[in-house]
Design a protein around this motif. Structure first.
Motif, PDB file in Angstrom:
ATOM      1  N   TYR A  29      -2.069  29.847 -28.731  1.00 26.62           N
ATOM      2  CA  TYR A  29      -0.840  30.745 -28.708  1.00 26.62           C
ATOM      3  C   TYR A  29      -0.676  32.045 -27.938  1.00 26.62           C
ATOM      4  O   TYR A  29      -0.554  32.381 -27.473  1.00 26.62           O
ATOM      5  CB  TYR A  29      -0.030  30.865 -29.456  1.00 26.62           C
ATOM      6  N   PRO A  30      -2.571  32.440 -28.992  1.00 24.04           N
ATOM      7  CA  PRO A  30      -2.778  33.442 -28.055  1.00 24.04           C
ATOM      8  C   PRO A  30      -3.340  33.669 -26.616  1.00 24.04           C
ATOM      9  O   PRO A  30      -3.023  34.424 -25.917  1.00 24.04           O
ATOM     10  CB  PRO A  30      -3.747  34.610 -28.358  1.00 24.04           C
ATOM     11  N   VAL A  31      -3.581  32.774 -25.786  1.00 24.28           N
ATOM     12  CA  VAL A  31      -3.926  32.166 -24.635  1.00 24.28           C
ATOM     13  C   VAL A  31      -2.854  32.288 -23.549  1.00 24.28           C
ATOM     14  O   VAL A  31      -2.424  32.698 -23.004  1.00 24.28           O
ATOM     15  CB  VAL A  31      -4.557  30.733 -24.438  1.00 24.28           C
ATOM     16  N   TRP A  32      -1.449  31.391 -24.733  1.00 24.44           N
ATOM     17  CA  TRP A  32      -0.454  30.883 -24.264  1.00 24.44           C
ATOM     18  C   TRP A  32       0.228  32.244 -23.829  1.00 24.44           C
ATOM     19  O   TRP A  32       0.506  32.433 -22.704  1.00 24.44           O
ATOM     20  CB  TRP A  32       0.252  30.544 -24.834  1.00 24.44           C
ATOM     21  N   TYR A  33       0.108  33.070 -24.617  1.00 26.55           N
ATOM     22  CA  TYR A  33       1.372  34.815 -24.407  1.00 26.55           C
ATOM     23  C   TYR A  33       0.189  35.792 -23.208  1.00 26.55           C
ATOM     24  O   TYR A  33       0.874  36.101 -22.455  1.00 26.55           O
ATOM     25  CB  TYR A  33       0.856  35.411 -25.760  1.00 26.55           C
ATOM     26  N   ILE A  34      -0.930  35.546 -23.072  1.00 20.27           N
ATOM     27  CA  ILE A  34      -1.545  36.234 -22.282  1.00 20.27           C
ATOM     28  C   ILE A  34      -0.961  35.651 -20.592  1.00 20.27           C
ATOM     29  O   ILE A  34      -0.517  36.578 -19.718  1.00 20.27           O
ATOM     30  CB  ILE A  34      -2.560  35.635 -22.129  1.00 20.27           C
ATOM     31  N   ILE A  35      -1.504  34.588 -20.935  1.00 18.94           N
ATOM     32  CA  ILE A  35      -0.251  33.621 -19.267  1.00 18.94           C
ATOM     33  C   ILE A  35       0.807  34.084 -19.123  1.00 18.94           C
ATOM     34  O   ILE A  35       1.402  34.292 -17.993  1.00 18.94           O
ATOM     35  CB  ILE A  35      -0.561  32.031 -19.317  1.00 18.94           C
ATOM     36  N   VAL A  36       1.751  33.630 -20.227  1.00 21.92           N
ATOM     37  CA  VAL A  36       2.750  33.984 -20.284  1.00 21.92           C
ATOM     38  C   VAL A  36       3.603  35.470 -20.027  1.00 21.92           C
ATOM     39  O   VAL A  36       4.140  35.733 -18.481  1.00 21.92           O
ATOM     40  CB  VAL A  36       3.711  34.138 -21.546  1.00 21.92           C
ATOM     41  N   TYR A  37       2.737  36.215 -20.329  1.00 28.44           N
ATOM     42  CA  TYR A  37       2.755  37.805 -19.925  1.00 28.44           C
ATOM     43  C   TYR A  37       2.199  38.433 -18.873  1.00 28.44           C
ATOM     44  O   TYR A  37       3.077  39.439 -18.398  1.00 28.44           O
ATOM     45  CB  TYR A  37       1.525  38.942 -20.996  1.00 28.44           C
ATOM     46  N   SER A  38       1.344  37.817 -17.616  1.00 27.76           N
ATOM     47  CA  SER A  38       1.154  37.770 -17.486  1.00 27.76           C
ATOM     48  C   SER A  38       1.762  37.322 -15.626  1.00 27.76           C
ATOM     49  O   SER A  38       1.887  37.964 -14.621  1.00 27.76           O
ATOM     50  CB  SER A  38      -0.407  37.234 -16.362  1.00 27.76           C
ATOM     51  N   PHE A  39       2.303  36.191 -16.173  1.00 27.44           N
ATOM     52  CA  PHE A  39       3.621  36.455 -15.022  1.00 27.44           C
ATOM     53  C   PHE A  39       4.995  36.450 -15.261  1.00 27.44           C
ATOM     54  O   PHE A  39       6.254  36.205 -14.466  1.00 27.44           O
ATOM     55  CB  PHE A  39       3.440  34.870 -15.417  1.00 27.44           C
ATOM     56  N   MET A 262      -3.632  41.346 -17.907  1.00 23.14           N
ATOM     57  CA  MET A 262      -3.211  40.127 -18.146  1.00 23.14           C
ATOM     58  C   MET A 262      -3.767  39.205 -17.308  1.00 23.14           C
ATOM     59  O   MET A 262      -4.205  37.974 -17.847  1.00 23.14           O
ATOM     60  CB  MET A 262      -1.632  40.051 -19.154  1.00 23.14           C
ATOM     61  N   ALA A 263      -3.142  39.908 -16.466  1.00 22.48           N
ATOM     62  CA  ALA A 263      -3.720  38.853 -15.229  1.00 22.48           C
ATOM     63  C   ALA A 263      -4.795  38.701 -15.233  1.00 22.48           C
ATOM     64  O   ALA A 263      -5.472  37.971 -14.544  1.00 22.48           O
ATOM     65  CB  ALA A 263      -2.356  39.569 -13.659  1.00 22.48           C
ATOM     66  N   THR A 264      -5.810  39.956 -15.291  1.00 22.12           N
ATOM     67  CA  THR A 264      -7.031  39.626 -14.911  1.00 22.12           C
ATOM     68  C   THR A 264      -8.085  38.791 -15.879  1.00 22.12           C
ATOM     69  O   THR A 264      -9.546  38.394 -15.731  1.00 22.12           O
ATOM     70  CB  THR A 264      -7.691  40.936 -15.240  1.00 22.12           C
ATOM     71  N   MET A 265      -7.590  38.616 -17.019  1.00 23.47           N
ATOM     72  CA  MET A 265      -7.552  37.920 -18.415  1.00 23.47           C
ATOM     73  C   MET A 265      -7.657  36.190 -17.865  1.00 23.47           C
ATOM     74  O   MET A 265      -8.560  35.480 -18.123  1.00 23.47           O
ATOM     75  CB  MET A 265      -7.184  38.244 -19.333  1.00 23.47           C
ATOM     76  N   VAL A 266      -6.708  36.212 -17.293  1.00 27.75           N
ATOM     77  CA  VAL A 266      -5.781  34.854 -17.083  1.00 27.75           C
ATOM     78  C   VAL A 266      -7.289  34.701 -16.043  1.00 27.75           C
ATOM     79  O   VAL A 266      -7.365  32.885 -15.802  1.00 27.75           O
ATOM     80  CB  VAL A 266      -5.197  34.536 -16.271  1.00 27.75           C
ATOM     81  N   ILE A 267      -6.737  35.644 -14.846  1.00 28.93           N
ATOM     82  CA  ILE A 267      -8.195  34.900 -13.955  1.00 28.93           C
ATOM     83  C   ILE A 267      -9.738  34.991 -14.038  1.00 28.93           C
ATOM     84  O   ILE A 267     -10.593  34.216 -13.369  1.00 28.93           O
ATOM     85  CB  ILE A 267      -7.951  36.402 -12.217  1.00 28.93           C
ATOM     86  N   THR A 268     -10.082  35.616 -15.245  1.00 27.67           N
ATOM     87  CA  THR A 268     -11.549  35.267 -15.397  1.00 27.67           C
ATOM     88  C   THR A 268     -12.020  34.294 -16.470  1.00 27.67           C
ATOM     89  O   THR A 268     -12.838  33.387 -15.923  1.00 27.67           O
ATOM     90  CB  THR A 268     -12.306  36.422 -15.996  1.00 27.67           C
ATOM     91  N   THR A 269     -10.438  33.663 -17.038  1.00 26.77           N
ATOM     92  CA  THR A 269     -11.291  32.972 -17.999  1.00 26.77           C
ATOM     93  C   THR A 269     -10.507  30.948 -17.525  1.00 26.77           C
ATOM     94  O   THR A 269     -11.015  29.826 -17.519  1.00 26.77           O
ATOM     95  CB  THR A 269     -10.690  32.746 -18.862  1.00 26.77           C
ATOM     96  N   MET A 270      -9.724  30.951 -16.488  1.00 28.05           N
ATOM     97  CA  MET A 270      -8.855  30.012 -15.722  1.00 28.05           C
ATOM     98  C   MET A 270     -10.318  28.990 -15.353  1.00 28.05           C
ATOM     99  O   MET A 270      -9.922  27.606 -15.414  1.00 28.05           O
ATOM    100  CB  MET A 270      -7.844  30.481 -15.231  1.00 28.05           C
ATOM    101  N   PRO A 271     -10.973  29.893 -14.558  1.00 32.31           N
ATOM    102  CA  PRO A 271     -11.779  28.954 -13.721  1.00 32.31           C
ATOM    103  C   PRO A 271     -12.959  27.499 -14.810  1.00 32.31           C
ATOM    104  O   PRO A 271     -13.430  26.394 -14.532  1.00 32.31           O
ATOM    105  CB  PRO A 271     -12.702  29.888 -12.640  1.00 32.31           C
ATOM    106  N   ILE A 272     -13.437  28.166 -15.411  1.00 32.11           N
ATOM    107  CA  ILE A 272     -14.057  28.115 -16.165  1.00 32.11           C
ATOM    108  C   ILE A 272     -13.384  26.764 -17.149  1.00 32.11           C
ATOM    109  O   ILE A 272     -14.535  26.285 -17.699  1.00 32.11           O
ATOM    110  CB  ILE A 272     -15.029  28.819 -16.788  1.00 32.11           C
ATOM    111  N   VAL A 273     -12.462  27.147 -17.625  1.00 29.15           N
ATOM    112  CA  VAL A 273     -11.856  26.264 -18.664  1.00 29.15           C
ATOM    113  C   VAL A 273     -11.124  24.668 -17.753  1.00 29.15           C
ATOM    114  O   VAL A 273     -11.347  23.764 -17.906  1.00 29.15           O
ATOM    115  CB  VAL A 273     -10.542  27.254 -19.101  1.00 29.15           C
ATOM    116  N   CYS A 274     -11.743  24.919 -15.999  1.00 32.60           N
ATOM    117  CA  CYS A 274     -10.740  24.277 -15.033  1.00 32.60           C
ATOM    118  C   CYS A 274     -11.954  22.986 -15.212  1.00 32.60           C
ATOM    119  O   CYS A 274     -12.022  21.722 -15.055  1.00 32.60           O
ATOM    120  CB  CYS A 274     -10.209  24.484 -14.438  1.00 32.60           C
ATOM    121  N   VAL A 275     -13.246  23.967 -15.120  1.00 31.62           N
ATOM    122  CA  VAL A 275     -14.349  22.782 -14.752  1.00 31.62           C
ATOM    123  C   VAL A 275     -14.546  22.200 -16.511  1.00 31.62           C
ATOM    124  O   VAL A 275     -15.134  20.743 -15.990  1.00 31.62           O
ATOM    125  CB  VAL A 275     -15.632  23.557 -14.561  1.00 31.62           C
TER     126      VAL A 275
END
Length: 294
Positions: A29-39, A262-275
């Motif tokens: 949920y904390p990860v999801w909350y960051i994504i929701v907040y960033s959008f 929040m947007a910066t956090m998503v940008i920095t974490t999503m690429p490695i999560v997708c790999v």
């Protein structure tokens, strides 16, 4: 014949499933909350009440972040660092591990003893900083690469895997005239995909997430990795400075410093999560082999 489970077993299973659902929710949920907040619009998000989806969807936060050339540069530095360092680390450490398995290597036991000591004792940050500076690596891109080319702990993992490979393959290759380097690159490495992917995932995630090297050993903003940039966004006033880069009108209408974080956090974490999903099958197989045979 189907065996009926007892009431105690059913209660135990229900409790286990319930606990796992709660743990998964608390983890994700904390990860999801960051994504929701960033959008969500920054001004609207400050009012609270956002839990599971954006109330006022917008891409302005990401437009503002990407309009800052510093984050683009930091992102490219991190990509280059992760790819180059991971590739060289996997190849160099595995090559040294294979060499240390050769009984004909002079001083092999001494090298292993010296390497084992480094697992328990370190010189500390100040001697390490002085070493990096004396080698001319301070404030250069290569400070990310050269120190990260070798790790003795990963060497031990490689050795545990290489010992399980059939020795007959090497013997037949030597009969055909192949030297040790040809055997290593054409026979050992292709058969070691699980352990290579496992170590690559470990090293890649570390290099992507590391911010400490950029803080201590880099003074040039053009060489800072994305995680160091994120650290400055969260800890300093960089997020307020980024508002100045926002396309016309966005900063005053929708974007706040918190939404930019929040947007910066998503940008920095999503690429490695997708790999990770692409390496997961090799990762699990590598861990199982190490657990069963190592």
């Amino acid at each position: 014949m189907k065996i009926k489970s007892s009431v105690g077993d059913r209660v135990f299973n229900i409790v286990n499933v319930t606990l796992m659902i709660i743990i998964c929710f608390l983890t994700l949920y904390p990860v999801w909350y960051i994504i929701v907040y960033s959008f969500n619009e920054g001004k609207d998000a400050m009012l609270g009440g956002i839990y599971f989806w954006p109330r006022k969807f917008t891409l302005d936060n990401y437009k503002t972040v990407f309009s800052n050339s510093d984050i683009t540069t930091a992102f490219m530095v991190t990509v280059a660092r992760t790819v180059i360092t991971t590739t060289l680390h996997v190849f160099f450490t595995s090559m040294v591990a294979y060499a240390f398995l050769r009984k004909e290597l002079m001083g092999r036991k001494i090298y292993m003893a010296m390497g084992t000591v480094t697992l328990f004792f370190g010189g500390g940050l100040i001697p390490y900083f002085l070493l990096i500076k004396s080698l001319g690596l301070y404030n250069t891109f290569w400070v990310y690469v050269i120190p990260g080319m070798f790790n003795f702990y990963n060497l031990i993992i490689f050795q545990a895997f290489f010992r399980e490979l059939p020795i007959e393959l090497e013997e037949s290759a030597k009969i055909d005239g192949a030297n040790d380097f040809v055997i290593f690159t054409r026979i050992i490495l292709p058969l070691s995909t699980p352990v290579l992917a496992t170590i690559a995932l470990f090293v890649g995630v570390y290099n992507w997430n590391d911010y400490f090297m950029g803080v201590i050993f880099i003074n040039n903003p053009k060489l800072q990795p994305i995680q160091t940039f994120l650290y400055k966004v969260i800890a300093q006033v960089t997020s307020n400075q980024m508002l100045a880069y926002a396309p016309g009108g966005i900063a005053t209408r929708n974007v706040t410093s918190q939404s930019l974080k929040m947007a910066t956090m998503v940008i920095t974490t999503m690429p490695i999560v997708c790999v990770y999903p692409f390496l997961q099958k090799y990762f699990v197989k590598g861990l199982l082999i190490g657990a069963i045979k190592g």
